[in-house]
Design a protein around this motif. Structure first.
Motif, PDB file in Angstrom:
ATOM      1  N   LEU A  85       0.804  -1.226   0.000  1.00  0.00           N
ATOM      2  CA  LEU A  85       0.000   0.000   0.000  1.00  0.00           C
ATOM      3  C   LEU A  85       0.838   1.277   0.000  1.00  0.00           C
ATOM      4  CD1 LEU A  85      -2.985  -0.910   2.367  1.00  0.00           C
ATOM      5  CD2 LEU A  85      -2.985  -0.666  -0.130  1.00  0.00           C
ATOM      6  N   PRO A  86       1.916   1.398   0.803  1.00  0.00           N
ATOM      7  CA  PRO A  86       2.722   2.624   0.716  1.00  0.00           C
ATOM      8  C   PRO A  86       3.270   2.870  -0.680  1.00  0.00           C
ATOM      9  CG  PRO A  86       3.279   1.383   2.678  1.00  0.00           C
ATOM     10  CD  PRO A  86       2.396   0.490   1.861  1.00  0.00           C
ATOM     11  N   LEU A  87       3.698   1.810  -1.375  1.00  0.00           N
ATOM     12  CA  LEU A  87       4.185   1.956  -2.741  1.00  0.00           C
ATOM     13  C   LEU A  87       3.074   2.439  -3.666  1.00  0.00           C
ATOM     14  CD1 LEU A  87       6.201   1.552  -5.060  1.00  0.00           C
ATOM     15  CD2 LEU A  87       5.562  -0.881  -5.081  1.00  0.00           C
ATOM     16  N   VAL A  88       1.900   1.842  -3.534  1.00  0.00           N
ATOM     17  CA  VAL A  88       0.768   2.219  -4.396  1.00  0.00           C
ATOM     18  C   VAL A  88       0.386   3.675  -4.178  1.00  0.00           C
ATOM     19  CG1 VAL A  88      -1.672   1.794  -4.866  1.00  0.00           C
ATOM     20  CG2 VAL A  88      -0.114  -0.143  -4.529  1.00  0.00           C
ATOM     21  N   VAL A  89       0.308   4.096  -2.917  1.00  0.00           N
ATOM     22  CA  VAL A  89      -0.115   5.466  -2.630  1.00  0.00           C
ATOM     23  C   VAL A  89       0.941   6.471  -3.086  1.00  0.00           C
ATOM     24  CG1 VAL A  89      -0.738   7.074  -0.792  1.00  0.00           C
ATOM     25  CG2 VAL A  89      -1.569   4.733  -0.716  1.00  0.00           C
ATOM     26  N   SER A  90       2.220   6.153  -2.924  1.00  0.00           N
ATOM     27  CA  SER A  90       3.264   7.072  -3.386  1.00  0.00           C
ATOM     28  C   SER A  90       3.215   7.242  -4.895  1.00  0.00           C
ATOM     29  CB  SER A  90       4.643   6.575  -2.941  1.00  0.00           C
ATOM     30  OG  SER A  90       4.926   5.290  -3.495  1.00  0.00           O
ATOM     31  N   VAL A  91       2.913   6.174  -5.611  1.00  0.00           N
ATOM     32  CA  VAL A  91       2.756   6.287  -7.077  1.00  0.00           C
ATOM     33  C   VAL A  91       1.517   7.112  -7.411  1.00  0.00           C
ATOM     34  CG1 VAL A  91       2.315   4.982  -9.188  1.00  0.00           C
ATOM     35  CG2 VAL A  91       3.991   4.136  -7.538  1.00  0.00           C
ATOM     36  N   LEU A  92       0.442   6.945  -6.641  1.00  0.00           N
ATOM     37  CA  LEU A  92      -0.765   7.749  -6.853  1.00  0.00           C
ATOM     38  C   LEU A  92      -0.481   9.238  -6.652  1.00  0.00           C
ATOM     39  CD1 LEU A  92      -3.586   5.621  -5.166  1.00  0.00           C
ATOM     40  CD2 LEU A  92      -3.222   6.038  -7.614  1.00  0.00           C
ATOM     41  N   VAL A  93       0.353   9.558  -5.667  1.00  0.00           N
ATOM     42  CA  VAL A  93       0.725  10.963  -5.443  1.00  0.00           C
ATOM     43  C   VAL A  93       1.402  11.530  -6.683  1.00  0.00           C
ATOM     44  CG1 VAL A  93       2.170  12.515  -4.079  1.00  0.00           C
ATOM     45  CG2 VAL A  93       0.905  10.694  -2.946  1.00  0.00           C
ATOM     46  N   MET A  94       2.295  10.756  -7.288  1.00  0.00           N
ATOM     47  CA  MET A  94       2.997  11.206  -8.484  1.00  0.00           C
ATOM     48  C   MET A  94       2.045  11.340  -9.670  1.00  0.00           C
ATOM     49  SD  MET A  94       6.353   8.747  -7.984  1.00  0.00           S
ATOM     50  CE  MET A  94       7.165   9.296  -9.481  1.00  0.00           C
ATOM     51  N   LEU A  95       1.168  10.361  -9.843  1.00  0.00           N
ATOM     52  CA  LEU A  95       0.225  10.412 -10.961  1.00  0.00           C
ATOM     53  C   LEU A  95      -0.730  11.589 -10.830  1.00  0.00           C
ATOM     54  CD1 LEU A  95      -0.635   6.618 -11.376  1.00  0.00           C
ATOM     55  CD2 LEU A  95       0.823   8.024 -12.844  1.00  0.00           C
ATOM     56  N   ARG A 107       5.363  -4.728   7.446  1.00  0.00           N
ATOM     57  CA  ARG A 107       3.961  -4.969   7.792  1.00  0.00           C
ATOM     58  C   ARG A 107       3.521  -4.102   8.971  1.00  0.00           C
ATOM     59  NH1 ARG A 107      -0.279  -4.832   9.124  1.00  0.00           N
ATOM     60  NH2 ARG A 107      -1.983  -6.364   9.166  1.00  0.00           N
ATOM     61  N   ARG A 108       4.428  -3.861   9.897  1.00  0.00           N
ATOM     62  CA  ARG A 108       4.089  -3.052  11.064  1.00  0.00           C
ATOM     63  C   ARG A 108       3.967  -1.566  10.698  1.00  0.00           C
ATOM     64  NH1 ARG A 108       7.946  -4.512  13.983  1.00  0.00           N
ATOM     65  NH2 ARG A 108       9.337  -2.714  13.881  1.00  0.00           N
ATOM     66  N   ARG A 109       4.797  -1.104   9.779  1.00  0.00           N
ATOM     67  CA  ARG A 109       4.816   0.327   9.461  1.00  0.00           C
ATOM     68  C   ARG A 109       3.940   0.699   8.263  1.00  0.00           C
ATOM     69  NH1 ARG A 109       9.935  -0.889  11.414  1.00  0.00           N
ATOM     70  NH2 ARG A 109      10.757   0.579  12.947  1.00  0.00           N
ATOM     71  N   ALA A 110       3.542  -0.275   7.469  1.00  0.00           N
ATOM     72  CA  ALA A 110       2.810   0.007   6.236  1.00  0.00           C
ATOM     73  C   ALA A 110       1.515   0.794   6.457  1.00  0.00           C
ATOM     74  CB  ALA A 110       2.529  -1.290   5.477  1.00  0.00           C
ATOM     75  N   PRO A 111       0.650   0.424   7.415  1.00  0.00           N
ATOM     76  CA  PRO A 111      -0.590   1.198   7.598  1.00  0.00           C
ATOM     77  C   PRO A 111      -0.332   2.671   7.906  1.00  0.00           C
ATOM     78  CG  PRO A 111      -0.744  -0.910   8.724  1.00  0.00           C
ATOM     79  CD  PRO A 111       0.679  -0.771   8.297  1.00  0.00           C
ATOM     80  N   LEU A 112       0.621   2.953   8.802  1.00  0.00           N
ATOM     81  CA  LEU A 112       0.924   4.339   9.147  1.00  0.00           C
ATOM     82  C   LEU A 112       1.495   5.094   7.952  1.00  0.00           C
ATOM     83  CD1 LEU A 112       1.165   6.610  11.214  1.00  0.00           C
ATOM     84  CD2 LEU A 112       3.390   5.669  11.891  1.00  0.00           C
ATOM     85  N   LEU A 113       2.432   4.474   7.236  1.00  0.00           N
ATOM     86  CA  LEU A 113       3.009   5.115   6.057  1.00  0.00           C
ATOM     87  C   LEU A 113       1.954   5.384   4.997  1.00  0.00           C
ATOM     88  CD1 LEU A 113       6.318   3.040   5.783  1.00  0.00           C
ATOM     89  CD2 LEU A 113       6.117   5.450   6.427  1.00  0.00           C
ATOM     90  N   THR A 114       1.023   4.457   4.842  1.00  0.00           N
ATOM     91  CA  THR A 114      -0.050   4.634   3.864  1.00  0.00           C
ATOM     92  C   THR A 114      -0.894   5.854   4.202  1.00  0.00           C
ATOM     93  OG1 THR A 114      -0.126   2.253   3.472  1.00  0.00           O
ATOM     94  CG2 THR A 114      -2.048   3.547   2.790  1.00  0.00           C
ATOM     95  N   VAL A 115      -1.247   5.994   5.469  1.00  0.00           N
ATOM     96  CA  VAL A 115      -2.062   7.141   5.895  1.00  0.00           C
ATOM     97  C   VAL A 115      -1.292   8.443   5.701  1.00  0.00           C
ATOM     98  CG1 VAL A 115      -3.144   8.237   7.888  1.00  0.00           C
ATOM     99  CG2 VAL A 115      -3.434   5.787   7.503  1.00  0.00           C
ATOM    100  N   VAL A 116       0.001   8.447   6.016  1.00  0.00           N
ATOM    101  CA  VAL A 116       0.818   9.656   5.853  1.00  0.00           C
ATOM    102  C   VAL A 116       0.822  10.109   4.403  1.00  0.00           C
ATOM    103  CG1 VAL A 116       3.168  10.545   5.933  1.00  0.00           C
ATOM    104  CG2 VAL A 116       2.273   9.237   7.861  1.00  0.00           C
ATOM    105  N   PHE A 117       1.039   9.190   3.474  1.00  0.00           N
ATOM    106  CA  PHE A 117       1.101   9.570   2.067  1.00  0.00           C
ATOM    107  C   PHE A 117      -0.282   9.878   1.499  1.00  0.00           C
ATOM    108  CE2 PHE A 117       5.332   7.887   2.484  1.00  0.00           C
ATOM    109  CZ  PHE A 117       6.064   8.701   1.632  1.00  0.00           C
TER     110      PHE A 117
END
Length: 318
Positions: A9-19, A71-81
Motif C-alpha cells: 500500500l505505501p508503494l501504491v499510494v506514493s505512485v498515486l501521489v505522483m500520478l 507490515r508493522r509500518r505500512a498502515p501508518l506510512l499509507t495514511v501519511v502519504f
C-alpha cells in the motif's frame, strides 16, 4: 495474501501521489516567473520514496525481518502519504485551502532547497540553544530530584518550587527573563532550562520515593555505603521515572525554544519563520515548520533509543 497487499500500500499510494501531480490539472495557470510555479522536484522527491518502498517489498520477500517491519509500518506510512495526496489536491489542484497562505508540497520543498544555507545555519543555532538549555535543566533536575526524593529536608524546599513552576507555563516568564538577562541567548537558555527542570525534578523525585525500602535494606546487608545507596541503588532503580521526565522535558523544551526565538532571539528556525511571515513568503515559513517537525522527531527517536538501551535490564526482567 492480505499481509502482502498491506505491505504494498505505501508503494501504491506514493505512485498515486505522483500520478495525481502529473495528470490532474492545477487550479490556475502559472507564469514562468512565478516563484511557486510547479516543478519536477516534487516528482523526484516522491519517486525516491516509491523506489524505497519497492526495494523494501522486494527485501520482504526474502527476509522475514524486513517483512515484519514493513507490515508493522505500512498502515501508518499509507495514511501519511494519503494525507500528502489530499494536501496537494486541496492546494495545487483545487485551491480549496486559502491561497497564498497554504502553499503546496512542491513549493514548500523548493523553498527549503532555495534557502538551504540560511535554514542550515538557523537549524544549527536552534540545536545549540536547545541542547544547552536542555542539558542544564536535566542536570539540575536530576540533582534536585534525587535530593528531594532522598532527603525530607530537601523535599520541604523543593516541593513548593515544583508546584509553583508546574502550575505556571514556563513561557510566562519569557518577558521578564529577556529583560533581566544579559543576552538574548542567555535568557533563552535560562527559559529552556527552567522548562526542563520541573518535569525532570518531579519525575526523579517520584522515582526515588517509589524505590521499595526492601531494596535499600538488601543493599545495606551487602555493605553498600550511603553515597552508594544513592548512585548504585536509588538512581538506577528510578531510571524509568527519570527517562519519563527527560522525554517530557524535551517536548516542553522544544516549545519553549520556538517561542523564545519567535519573541526575542534573533536567530534560529523560530526567527526564520517570523522573518518569512513578515515578507509573506509562506512556502519558506512552512518549509521551516517541516524541518522543525523532522528535527524534533529525530531528537525524540534518539532519546527513545537511549531509553530502551538504558532500561534493557527492566524489559528483560519483565
Amino acid at each position: 495474501m492480505k499481509n502482502r497487499i498491506i505491505c504494498t500500500l505505501p508503494l501504491v499510494v506514493s505512485v498515486l501521489v505522483m500520478l495525481q501531480y502529473v495528470l490532474v490539472p492545477n487550479f490556475r495557470e502559472f507564469t514562468p516567473l512565478d516563484q511557486n510555479a510547479p516543478t519536477n522536484v516534487w516528482l523526484w522527491f516522491m519517486g525516491f520514496f516509491a523506489l524505497a518502498f519497492a526495494a523494501w517489498n522486494v527485501a520482504a520477500v526474502f527476509s522475514k525481518r524486513a517483512h515484519t517491519q514493513l507490515r508493522r509500518r505500512a498502515p501508518l506510512l499509507t495514511v501519511v502519504f494519503l494525507l500528502v495526496l489530499l494536501f496537494d489536491f486541496a492546494t495545487l489542484k483545487t485551491g480549496w485551502l486559502p491561497q497564498p497562505f497554504v502553499p503546496w508540497p512542491d513549493a514548500i520543498l523548493n523553498a527549503i532547497i532555495r534557502d538551504r544555507a540560511i535554514l542550515l545555519t538557523s537549524l544549527g543555532h536552534s540545536l545549540r540553544l536547545l541542547f544547552t538549555g536542555y542539558a542544564i535543566g536535566v542536570v539540575l533536575g536530576i540533582i534536585t530530584g534525587v535530593a528531594a526524593g532522598w532527603s525530607v529536608k530537601a523535599r520541604y524546599w523543593v516541593q513548593p518550587l515544583t508546584k509553583l513552576f508546574g502550575s505556571i507555563p514556563p513561557v510566562t516568564w519569557l518577558p521578564i527573563i529577556l529583560i533581566l538577562a544579559g543576552s538574548l541567548f542567555g535568557g533563552a537558555v535560562f527559559l529552556i532550562a527552567l522548562a526542563v527542570w520541573y518535569p525532570v525534578t518531579a519525575t526523579t523525585m517520584n522515582g526515588v520515593l517509589n524505590v521499595p525500602k526492601s531494596t535499600f535494606e538488601a543493599a545495606s546487608t551487602f555493605g553498600v555505603s550511603k553515597p552508594g545507596m544513592i548512585f548504585k541503588v536509588a538512581i538506577p532503580a528510578s531510571s524509568p521515572f527519570i527517562f519519563q521526565g527527560l522525554t517530557q522535558g524535551m517536548s516542553i523544551a522544544c516549545t519553549a525554544l520556538l517561542i523564545a526565538e519567535m519573541m526575542g532571539v534573533e536567530a534560529g528556525l523560530g526567527w526564520y519563520i517570523n522573518w518569512q511571515r513578515g515578507w509573506a513568503e509562506f512556502a519558506g515559513m512552512y518549509g521551516a515548520v517541516v524541518i522543525i517537525a523532522v528535527t524534533f522527531f529525530a531528537v525524540n527517536a534518539v532519546l527513545g533509543v537511549a531509553r530502551r538501551r538504558a532500561l534493557r535490564w527492566k524489559e528483560g526482567g519483565a
